[in-house]
Design a protein around this motif. Sequence first.
Motif, PDB file in Angstrom:
ATOM      1  N   ASP A 476       0.835  -1.207   0.000  1.00 31.60           N
ATOM      2  CA  ASP A 476       0.000   0.000   0.000  1.00 31.60           C
ATOM      3  C   ASP A 476       0.870   1.259   0.000  1.00 31.60           C
ATOM      4  OD1 ASP A 476      -2.198   1.587  -0.022  1.00 31.60           O
ATOM      5  OD2 ASP A 476      -2.769   1.241   2.064  1.00 31.60           O
ATOM      6  N   ILE A 477       1.685   1.394  -1.061  1.00 32.29           N
ATOM      7  CA  ILE A 477       2.610   2.526  -1.153  1.00 32.29           C
ATOM      8  C   ILE A 477       2.054   3.549  -2.137  1.00 32.29           C
ATOM      9  CG2 ILE A 477       4.949   3.241  -1.787  1.00 32.29           C
ATOM     10  CD1 ILE A 477       5.835   0.339  -1.103  1.00 32.29           C
ATOM     11  N   GLU A 478       1.675   4.710  -1.638  1.00 36.45           N
ATOM     12  CA  GLU A 478       1.125   5.733  -2.519  1.00 36.45           C
ATOM     13  C   GLU A 478       2.205   6.209  -3.488  1.00 36.45           C
ATOM     14  OE1 GLU A 478      -0.905   8.973  -0.478  1.00 36.45           O
ATOM     15  OE2 GLU A 478      -1.001   9.944  -2.447  1.00 36.45           O
ATOM     16  N   GLY A 479       1.874   6.314  -4.738  1.00 38.92           N
ATOM     17  CA  GLY A 479       2.824   6.775  -5.752  1.00 38.92           C
ATOM     18  C   GLY A 479       3.502   5.628  -6.480  1.00 38.92           C
ATOM     19  N   ASN A 496      14.723  -5.934 -10.791  1.00 41.34           N
ATOM     20  CA  ASN A 496      13.491  -6.549 -10.290  1.00 41.34           C
ATOM     21  C   ASN A 496      13.173  -5.963  -8.920  1.00 41.34           C
ATOM     22  OD1 ASN A 496      14.931  -7.929  -8.317  1.00 41.34           O
ATOM     23  ND2 ASN A 496      15.165  -9.768  -9.584  1.00 41.34           N
ATOM     24  N   GLU A 497      12.212  -6.546  -8.219  1.00 39.88           N
ATOM     25  CA  GLU A 497      11.740  -5.928  -6.989  1.00 39.88           C
ATOM     26  C   GLU A 497      12.715  -6.043  -5.818  1.00 39.88           C
ATOM     27  OE1 GLU A 497      10.627  -8.677  -8.543  1.00 39.88           O
ATOM     28  OE2 GLU A 497       9.155  -9.762  -7.326  1.00 39.88           O
ATOM     29  N   ALA A 498      13.775  -6.858  -5.976  1.00 41.60           N
ATOM     30  CA  ALA A 498      14.698  -7.054  -4.855  1.00 41.60           C
ATOM     31  C   ALA A 498      15.280  -5.726  -4.370  1.00 41.60           C
ATOM     32  CB  ALA A 498      15.820  -8.009  -5.258  1.00 41.60           C
ATOM     33  N   GLY A 499      15.529  -4.811  -5.314  1.00 43.83           N
ATOM     34  CA  GLY A 499      16.180  -3.560  -4.919  1.00 43.83           C
ATOM     35  C   GLY A 499      15.231  -2.441  -4.537  1.00 43.83           C
ATOM     36  N   LEU A 500      13.947  -2.731  -4.479  1.00 44.00           N
ATOM     37  CA  LEU A 500      12.951  -1.669  -4.270  1.00 44.00           C
ATOM     38  C   LEU A 500      13.212  -0.825  -3.022  1.00 44.00           C
ATOM     39  CD1 LEU A 500      10.266  -0.364  -5.235  1.00 44.00           C
ATOM     40  CD2 LEU A 500       9.091  -1.966  -3.726  1.00 44.00           C
ATOM     41  N   PHE A 501      13.548  -1.529  -1.902  1.00 38.68           N
ATOM     42  CA  PHE A 501      13.675  -0.787  -0.644  1.00 38.68           C
ATOM     43  C   PHE A 501      15.054  -0.160  -0.466  1.00 38.68           C
ATOM     44  CE2 PHE A 501      10.026  -3.506  -0.014  1.00 38.68           C
ATOM     45  CZ  PHE A 501       9.109  -2.612   0.522  1.00 38.68           C
ATOM     46  N   ILE A 535       8.063   4.749   0.564  1.00 37.62           N
ATOM     47  CA  ILE A 535       8.726   3.442   0.531  1.00 37.62           C
ATOM     48  C   ILE A 535       9.391   3.178   1.881  1.00 37.62           C
ATOM     49  CG2 ILE A 535      10.658   2.132  -0.473  1.00 37.62           C
ATOM     50  CD1 ILE A 535       9.951   3.357  -3.181  1.00 37.62           C
ATOM     51  N   ALA A 536      10.041   4.201   2.425  1.00 36.24           N
ATOM     52  CA  ALA A 536      10.702   4.035   3.727  1.00 36.24           C
ATOM     53  C   ALA A 536       9.663   3.701   4.807  1.00 36.24           C
ATOM     54  CB  ALA A 536      11.468   5.303   4.090  1.00 36.24           C
ATOM     55  N   ALA A 537       8.537   4.397   4.752  1.00 32.06           N
ATOM     56  CA  ALA A 537       7.498   4.178   5.766  1.00 32.06           C
ATOM     57  C   ALA A 537       6.909   2.780   5.671  1.00 32.06           C
ATOM     58  CB  ALA A 537       6.393   5.218   5.625  1.00 32.06           C
ATOM     59  N   ALA A 538       6.922   2.217   4.465  1.00 36.47           N
ATOM     60  CA  ALA A 538       6.306   0.908   4.250  1.00 36.47           C
ATOM     61  C   ALA A 538       7.111  -0.223   4.882  1.00 36.47           C
ATOM     62  CB  ALA A 538       6.134   0.653   2.754  1.00 36.47           C
ATOM     63  N   LYS A 539       8.360   0.062   5.228  1.00 34.15           N
ATOM     64  CA  LYS A 539       9.227  -1.008   5.741  1.00 34.15           C
ATOM     65  C   LYS A 539       8.712  -1.631   7.037  1.00 34.15           C
ATOM     66  CE  LYS A 539      13.417   0.871   3.624  1.00 34.15           C
ATOM     67  NZ  LYS A 539      14.712   1.539   3.871  1.00 34.15           N
ATOM     68  N   VAL A 616      13.305  -3.819   5.963  1.00 36.97           N
ATOM     69  CA  VAL A 616      11.903  -4.223   6.001  1.00 36.97           C
ATOM     70  C   VAL A 616      11.707  -5.155   7.200  1.00 36.97           C
ATOM     71  CG1 VAL A 616      10.039  -5.417   4.778  1.00 36.97           C
ATOM     72  CG2 VAL A 616      11.677  -4.010   3.502  1.00 36.97           C
ATOM     73  N   VAL A 617      10.735  -4.835   8.035  1.00 32.55           N
ATOM     74  CA  VAL A 617      10.487  -5.662   9.222  1.00 32.55           C
ATOM     75  C   VAL A 617       9.678  -6.878   8.779  1.00 32.55           C
ATOM     76  CG1 VAL A 617       9.463  -5.741  11.520  1.00 32.55           C
ATOM     77  CG2 VAL A 617      10.437  -3.607  10.646  1.00 32.55           C
ATOM     78  N   MET A 618      10.289  -8.022   8.781  1.00 31.54           N
ATOM     79  CA  MET A 618       9.609  -9.192   8.250  1.00 31.54           C
ATOM     80  C   MET A 618       9.038 -10.045   9.362  1.00 31.54           C
ATOM     81  SD  MET A 618      10.941 -10.177   4.775  1.00 31.54           S
ATOM     82  CE  MET A 618      11.613  -9.139   3.546  1.00 31.54           C
ATOM     83  N   ALA A 619       8.468  -9.402  10.347  1.00 27.18           N
ATOM     84  CA  ALA A 619       7.898 -10.144  11.465  1.00 27.18           C
ATOM     85  C   ALA A 619       6.843  -9.289  12.135  1.00 27.18           C
ATOM     86  CB  ALA A 619       8.996 -10.493  12.470  1.00 27.18           C
ATOM     87  N   ASP A 620       5.862  -9.934  12.702  1.00 24.49           N
ATOM     88  CA  ASP A 620       4.894  -9.210  13.513  1.00 24.49           C
ATOM     89  C   ASP A 620       5.340  -9.299  14.958  1.00 24.49           C
ATOM     90  OD1 ASP A 620       3.322  -8.444  11.467  1.00 24.49           O
ATOM     91  OD2 ASP A 620       1.924 -10.129  11.636  1.00 24.49           O
TER      92      ASP A 620
END
Length: 711
Positions: A476-479, A496-501, A535-539, A616-620
């Motif tokens: 849910d990243i605006e833009g 590819n998407e690997a470098g997105l963040f 993008i930073a906020a989405a992490k 990217v926080v990959m855990a809850d």
Amino acid sequence: MDSSQAKQRWQELAALIEEARTRYYQHDAPTISDEEYDRAFRELIELEAAFPELVTGDSPTQSVGGNRETMFEPVEHLLRMYSLDNVFDADELDVWTQRVVRDLGQEPAFLCELKVDGLAVDIIYRDGVLETLATRGDGRVGEDVTFNVPFIEGIPRRLSGVDLPSLLEVRGEVYFDVADFDEINREQAERLQPAYANPRNAAAGTLRQRVDRRLAKVEEARSKSESTRARAQEDVDQALSRLSRLKLIVHGIGAREGYSPAAQSECYAAMAGWGLPTSARVTVVASAAAAVDYVKHWGEHRHDVEHEIDGVVIKVDAFTLQGQLGETSRAPRWAIAFKYPPEVVRTRLLDIEVNVGRTGRVTPFAVMEPVKVAGSTVSMATLHNPEEVLRKGVLIGDMVFLRKAGDVIPEVLGPVVEVRTGSERAFVMPNVCPSCGGDLAPEKEGDVDIRCLNHAGCPSQVRERISHIGSRGGFDIEGLGEKAAAALVDDGVLENEAGLFDLGAHDLLQSPFFTRSSKDGPELTATAEKLLVNIAAAKSRPLWRVLVSLSIRHVGPTAAQALAEEFATVDAIMAADTDALAAVDGVGGVIAQSVTEWFTEAWHRDIVQRWLSAGVVMADVLKARASDALDGLTVVITGSLPGYTRDSAAEAVTERGGKVSGSVSKKTDVVVAGENAGSKFDKAVALGVPVLDADGFAALLEHGPSAIPGR
Ligand SMILES: [Zn+2]
């Protein structure tokens, strides 16, 4: 335009209209859309208004249209069936109502009714018994289809009730409901017969058939071979099954004896009383403004009706006033049809191209000459898969019927076979990817879908995956929509998407999409700067969004949430075996298999790794449990408890491993009832579920289930 040019144009239009009428009335297979027909007809009327010498006896404007079919006996209507003049917008309707009011010297009551997309018929009842059922034909003489009446449940053969007129000529529309129409087109497809473009054609094709001759064929076939008999029987069964689904709505009367109603609405009420089907949506309004409201209302609710409508008909209600207004040679002056924008149009299929989706699935789509339909311009429509292209029977270069209803996506219905020139060619599914040149093949043996197997590097797939990451269901990243994703891939910013963040300002500067020029050279646009912040906020978004964004096949938000809740980290999911994954409620075998397979790909694990290193926080984050005292216990809380809010009381239970439920059932272990407990308390008592008060709740939290009476 001079008079010789006008004459030439007149001839073109007249020929086009005659041809269309012949096809429509005799073959039930139109070659031009209603809109084209209406447009041509209006142009002809305007032309004749400007050049009155063109109005001759054989002008299409002077006849109602349609010739007789030799297959049917002619029936002369007792009174002529006029067609209606059309208007296409509120201004034209206004012109009509103003003229009516002016000519009558008063504002009359108007009867408003839906214009059913069906086939007009004329039915004669003598002393209440059906004598003939005829098609409209040219308005004076129609085709006798009375032999079909016994098979059409919707047409009464005998009127009921009292005061039946000795003669009644009824006008109505024979039609199919949308559901039956769709069913009939499915049957057509199964029999490899062309689909009907609209319910009206289907109704016409069904009513205008000699079911009597088909029944005779079955008789004849008795002495023939088994297969001949079976074919004749199947043929007649289909005909009868379709006839039985036809419906009738009456919308007028012609000749009558022993009956003299004062108004259109009065005769509708009488006909309903005699057992004839009338529409519940007919209404009489006192003003032109109210008629406009009716038009507007049904324009918005067009698809709420069980049958197709192509407009609304407005009639001056009182017969005396109708008589004062009279008729032109073609149409009554006391009625008008307001036509809604067409939903089926005709356009040229220029090409069939394929598009490669997020999972590599290859989908053919139609590229068409842009055409306006249902209020928007359409130039593309999906064709779903190669089988669909075959099923629709469309060739590249064909004229095709295109349907777009309301917000529904546009659909190619089928080709206009009659206007083929021979230069059309069949669509051939490509065997290399149009985006990356890789092989197209089924992913696994037995798969129906063809895919581009270059999942890691195919630009089309990468674009789709990146815009999926930005979507509502993903991070849910605006833009980060389709355009931004395309710019990132096409301008070489991301492989590819690997470098997105890992993206930073200097990366986005490589793409003109994200930059504007300044005196110091290109700089990031405000939107691009915002994108980096987003993008930073989405992490730190929840784990399920990460899982959805990985584009693991079959893993949507629901499965992702179930996995996140059970495993809490990507590491735990990666480490789990297929059985453990499949055991999760809402996951199951197929998804579990897909998840396991996904993690076996090195480049997939690389994506996870790169996202992790980018922060990217990959855990809850789990709330630590206070204890396991209430593990497995289902608790319902009702009423107010001192020292607790509703939420904090629930939290006290879940912190101890218990589950809080909103309703009392036999599965409830205990109900905690505070002050002012309501129906949940009563239900607990009725079901014999143990109940605790505030003190009991404190004991439960401290000592666990042993605090429950009877445990
Ligand atoms: Zn590809």
